[in-house]
Design an enzyme around this catalytic site. Structure first.
Site, mmCIF file in Angstrom:
data_model
loop_
_atom_site.group_PDB
_atom_site.id
_atom_site.type_symbol
_atom_site.label_atom_id
_atom_site.label_comp_id
_atom_site.label_asym_id
_atom_site.label_seq_id
_atom_site.Cartn_x
_atom_site.Cartn_y
_atom_site.Cartn_z
ATOM 1 N N GLY A 141 0.520 -2.536 -5.713
ATOM 2 C CA GLY A 141 1.091 -1.196 -5.759
ATOM 3 C C GLY A 141 0.111 -0.047 -5.643
ATOM 4 N N LYS A 142 -1.091 -0.298 -5.103
ATOM 5 C CA LYS A 142 -2.076 0.790 -4.957
ATOM 6 C C LYS A 142 -1.514 1.935 -4.130
ATOM 7 C CE LYS A 142 -5.235 -1.649 -2.898
ATOM 8 N NZ LYS A 142 -4.517 -2.943 -2.837
ATOM 9 N N THR A 143 -0.946 1.591 -2.978
ATOM 10 C CA THR A 143 -0.448 2.639 -2.076
ATOM 11 C C THR A 143 0.734 3.367 -2.709
ATOM 12 O OG1 THR A 143 -1.118 1.281 -0.209
ATOM 13 C CG2 THR A 143 0.377 3.090 0.272
ATOM 14 N N LYS B 13 -9.089 6.083 2.618
ATOM 15 C CA LYS B 13 -9.228 4.627 2.522
ATOM 16 C C LYS B 13 -10.289 4.221 3.533
ATOM 17 C CE LYS B 13 -6.590 0.341 2.622
ATOM 18 N NZ LYS B 13 -5.677 -0.290 1.658
ATOM 19 N N SER C 77 -6.622 -3.197 6.810
ATOM 20 C CA SER C 77 -6.290 -4.262 7.759
ATOM 21 C C SER C 77 -4.787 -4.501 7.770
ATOM 22 C CB SER C 77 -7.057 -5.556 7.473
ATOM 23 O OG SER C 77 -7.644 -5.578 6.239
ATOM 24 N N ASP D 24 -0.741 2.301 5.223
ATOM 25 C CA ASP D 24 -0.882 2.882 3.878
ATOM 26 C C ASP D 24 -0.936 4.409 3.966
ATOM 27 O OD1 ASP D 24 -1.005 0.324 2.970
ATOM 28 O OD2 ASP D 24 -3.033 0.457 2.135
ATOM 29 N N SER E 184 -9.277 -1.621 -0.801
ATOM 30 C CA SER E 184 -8.660 -2.653 0.034
ATOM 31 C C SER E 184 -8.511 -3.887 -0.859
ATOM 32 C CB SER E 184 -9.565 -2.991 1.210
ATOM 33 O OG SER E 184 -9.989 -1.811 1.870
ATOM 34 N N ASN F 232 5.667 -1.319 -11.762
ATOM 35 C CA ASN F 232 6.895 -2.107 -11.945
ATOM 36 C C ASN F 232 7.110 -2.389 -13.427
ATOM 37 O OD1 ASN F 232 8.049 -2.539 -9.275
ATOM 38 N ND2 ASN F 232 6.100 -3.544 -8.824
#
Ligand SMILES: Nc1ncnc2c1ncn2[C@@H]1O[C@H](COP(=O)(O)OP(=O)(O)O)[C@@H](O)[C@H]1O
Ligand SMILES: [Mg+2]
Length: 231
Positions: free
Chosen positions: A15-17, A38, A42, A55, A118, A181
């Protein structure tokens, strides 16, 4: 003077993005000149012969950030594998000088820059006969501290502890943990939050529920995790 924070996670797809987009949305709503960066992405989709950094596109859509996609990401690879392997397949290996230059140019435009990592924290960025670059080398190059995004559910204590130990072993400061979440009705999620706090000594600065559209954190608290960076 520009400030920055590095967003890592306990793994890829945690869930970084998603969280970064909510953070930047909040900063922009508060009138802050917020930017995204970023170093290497990839798994980019090819559209009309151009690789689109997913992203960055997601962050732009959710946050309404006024930044062109090509300034948001320095290296974009098509293969959905670690950047080091993608570069070995496709060419265009990461150069730390370019990352530094790209980040510096963002510093001239933005006051608060949120940098997305990443994968998880152990991520090879370039491994070839000339150089070995790991993700932490980029964190150190940019002189950043980190926020860790972790899942709120089963298994998170283990992955948070391992992530924290690795980051600490590299001498990188950890500013906080964000539980994604997160289900506040679950006794396990609530227990994970308190166990993570007591075992790591790091604060859980926000909980993000599934489908959440706004991050619930005081703006001053959020802004306080960003460090003033001199490069
Ligand atoms: N809190 C959330 N609510 C709903 N969907 C989420 C949430 N967090 C992550 N996702 C979804 O899970 C997937 C992986 O999240 P993402 O932010 O892309 O992970 P990462 O950047 O760490 O690889 C994406 O499809 C994203 O939209
Ligand atoms: Mg991402």
């Amino acid at each position: 003077m520009s400030k920055g924070i590095f967003i890592t996670a306990t793994g890829t797809d945690v869930g970084k993005t998603y969280v970064t987009a909510l953070i930047i949305k909040k900063l922009i709503e508060c009138g802050v000149k917020a930017g995204y960066y970023k170093a290497a992405l990839s798994g980019a989709e090819e559209r009309d012969g151009v690789l689109v950094p997913g992203d960055a596109e997601y962050v732009k859509t959710v946050s309404g950030i006024n930044q062109s996609l090509n300034k948001m990401v320095s290296y974009v690879y098509k293969n959905a594998v670690s950047p080091h392997l993608a570069a070995n397949i496709e060419g265009n290996p990461v150069e730390l000088e370019k990352i530094k230059d790209d980040y510096k140019s963002l510093q001239n435009e933005y006051d608060y820059i949120t940098v997305e990592g990443s994968g998880g924290i152990v991520c090879p960025i370039r491994v070839d006969d000339k150089e070995q670059i790991m993700l932490e080398d980029i964190v150190k190059l940019l002189n950043l501290s980190v926020l860790i995004v972790a899942d709120g559910g089963l298994g998170t204590i283990n992955s948070v502890m391992q992530t924290c130990e690795y980051i600490k072993s590299k001498g990188i400061p950890i500013k906080g943990i964000i539980l994604n979440n997160f289900d506040k009705t679950s006794i396990m999620h609530r227990d994970n939050k308190s166990m993570i706090k007591s075992l790591t000594g790091v604060s859980v600065i926000a909980e993000v529920e599934h489908g959440c559209k706004d991050i619930n954190i005081d703006t001053d608290r959020l802004m306080s995790v960003y460090d003033e960076i001199e490069l």
